[in-house]
Design a protein around this motif. Structure first.
Motif, short mmCIF file in Angstrom:
data_model
loop_
_atom_site.label_atom_id
_atom_site.label_comp_id
_atom_site.label_asym_id
_atom_site.label_seq_id
_atom_site.Cartn_x
_atom_site.Cartn_y
_atom_site.Cartn_z
N PRO A 1 30.04 40.87 22.24
CA PRO A 1 28.82 41.29 22.94
C PRO A 1 27.81 40.14 23.09
CG PRO A 1 29.45 42.87 21.25
CD PRO A 1 30.33 41.67 21.09
N ASN A 2 27.04 40.20 24.14
CA ASN A 2 26.06 39.14 24.41
C ASN A 2 25.15 38.86 23.23
OD1 ASN A 2 27.12 39.06 26.98
ND2 ASN A 2 25.45 40.22 27.91
N GLY A 3 24.80 39.89 22.48
CA GLY A 3 23.89 39.72 21.36
C GLY A 3 24.43 38.81 20.27
N GLU A 4 25.75 38.67 20.20
CA GLU A 4 26.32 37.78 19.19
C GLU A 4 25.94 36.32 19.43
OE1 GLU A 4 30.48 38.36 18.39
OE2 GLU A 4 30.20 40.53 18.17
N LEU A 5 25.58 35.99 20.64
CA LEU A 5 25.13 34.63 20.94
C LEU A 5 23.83 34.30 20.20
CD1 LEU A 5 25.78 34.57 24.77
CD2 LEU A 5 27.09 33.35 23.02
N SER A 53 29.98 40.24 28.75
CA SER A 53 29.80 39.57 30.03
C SER A 53 31.01 39.82 30.92
CB SER A 53 29.61 38.06 29.83
OG SER A 53 30.83 37.47 29.41
N SER A 54 30.80 39.75 32.23
CA SER A 54 31.91 39.98 33.16
C SER A 54 33.00 38.94 32.95
CB SER A 54 31.40 39.95 34.60
OG SER A 54 30.88 38.67 34.92
N MET A 55 32.61 37.71 32.61
CA MET A 55 33.61 36.67 32.39
C MET A 55 34.49 37.00 31.17
SD MET A 55 33.10 32.55 32.55
CE MET A 55 31.75 32.73 33.68
N GLN A 57 35.05 40.01 30.01
CA GLN A 57 35.88 41.14 30.42
C GLN A 57 37.08 40.66 31.24
OE1 GLN A 57 33.80 44.69 31.91
NE2 GLN A 57 31.91 43.78 31.09
N ASP A 58 36.84 39.67 32.11
CA ASP A 58 37.94 39.12 32.89
C ASP A 58 38.99 38.49 31.98
OD1 ASP A 58 36.81 39.89 35.31
OD2 ASP A 58 35.87 37.94 35.66
N ILE A 59 38.56 37.74 30.98
CA ILE A 59 39.50 37.12 30.04
C ILE A 59 40.30 38.21 29.31
CG2 ILE A 59 39.68 35.79 27.90
CD1 ILE A 59 39.12 34.04 30.36
N TYR A 60 39.60 39.22 28.80
CA TYR A 60 40.29 40.31 28.10
C TYR A 60 41.31 41.02 28.99
CZ TYR A 60 37.08 40.24 24.07
OH TYR A 60 36.36 39.90 22.95
N ASN A 61 40.97 41.14 30.28
CA ASN A 61 41.84 41.85 31.21
C ASN A 61 42.79 40.93 31.97
OD1 ASN A 61 41.01 44.69 30.90
ND2 ASN A 61 39.01 43.84 31.41
N LYS A 62 42.86 39.67 31.53
CA LYS A 62 43.77 38.68 32.09
C LYS A 62 43.58 38.49 33.59
CE LYS A 62 47.19 39.32 28.44
NZ LYS A 62 46.26 39.88 27.50
N ARG A 63 42.31 38.44 33.99
CA ARG A 63 41.96 38.18 35.39
C ARG A 63 41.29 36.82 35.49
NH1 ARG A 63 39.42 43.80 35.18
NH2 ARG A 63 37.57 42.61 34.66
N LEU A 64 41.37 36.22 36.67
CA LEU A 64 40.60 35.01 36.91
C LEU A 64 39.12 35.39 36.93
CD1 LEU A 64 42.71 33.28 39.69
CD2 LEU A 64 42.61 32.72 37.26
N ASN A 65 38.27 34.44 36.61
CA ASN A 65 36.84 34.74 36.56
C ASN A 65 36.06 33.75 37.42
OD1 ASN A 65 36.01 32.42 34.84
ND2 ASN A 65 37.47 33.38 33.47
N GLU A 66 34.76 33.81 37.33
CA GLU A 66 33.89 33.04 38.22
C GLU A 66 33.46 31.69 37.64
OE1 GLU A 66 31.12 35.77 35.81
OE2 GLU A 66 33.11 35.94 36.69
#
Length: 108
Positions: A1-5, A53-55, A57-66
């Motif tokens: 989650p973003n808060g971990e940053l 973050s959407s990025m 989520q993309d990594i988790y779902n094995k999709r390319l990201n932005e």
């Protein structure tokens, strides 16, 4: 989650360096950047603390990201302008490596 940053001084340091590099490159290119971009970024992390973050989520779902159209563009612009952006470069490289690992896992 973003808060971990926000929970680790090391992560906050990396975040601050990345924001600073982006600010320097943006200003050199004539981009209007609001005052205190780091404070704004930290505020967004706090407000969206439970979000992924959407990025990510993309990594988790094995999709390319932005990554290429965001940090990748800042890295490219930094190189054109002779402005070092080592933190952004490292972040782009790490994301690309995760994408590569995902492709290898998906292919097998």
């Amino acid at each position: 989650p973003n808060g971990e940053l926000l929970e680790s001084d090391d992560m906050k340091s990396v975040l601050a360096a990345a924001v600073n590099e982006g600010e320097i490159v943006g200003r050199a290119m004539g981009v209007q950047i609001p005052d205190h971009p780091l404070a704004m970024t930290l505020g967004v992390c706090k407000i969206t603390a439970q979000n992924l973050s959407s990025m990510l989520q993309d990594i988790y779902n094995k999709r390319l990201n932005e990554i290429d159209s965001t940090n990748g563009e800042i890295v490219a612009d930094g190189k054109k302008l002779g402005i070092p952006v080592p933190v952004k470069e490292e972040l782009v490289n790490k994301i690309k490596e995760l994408e590569k690992q995902n492709r290898l896992l998906t292919e097998n």
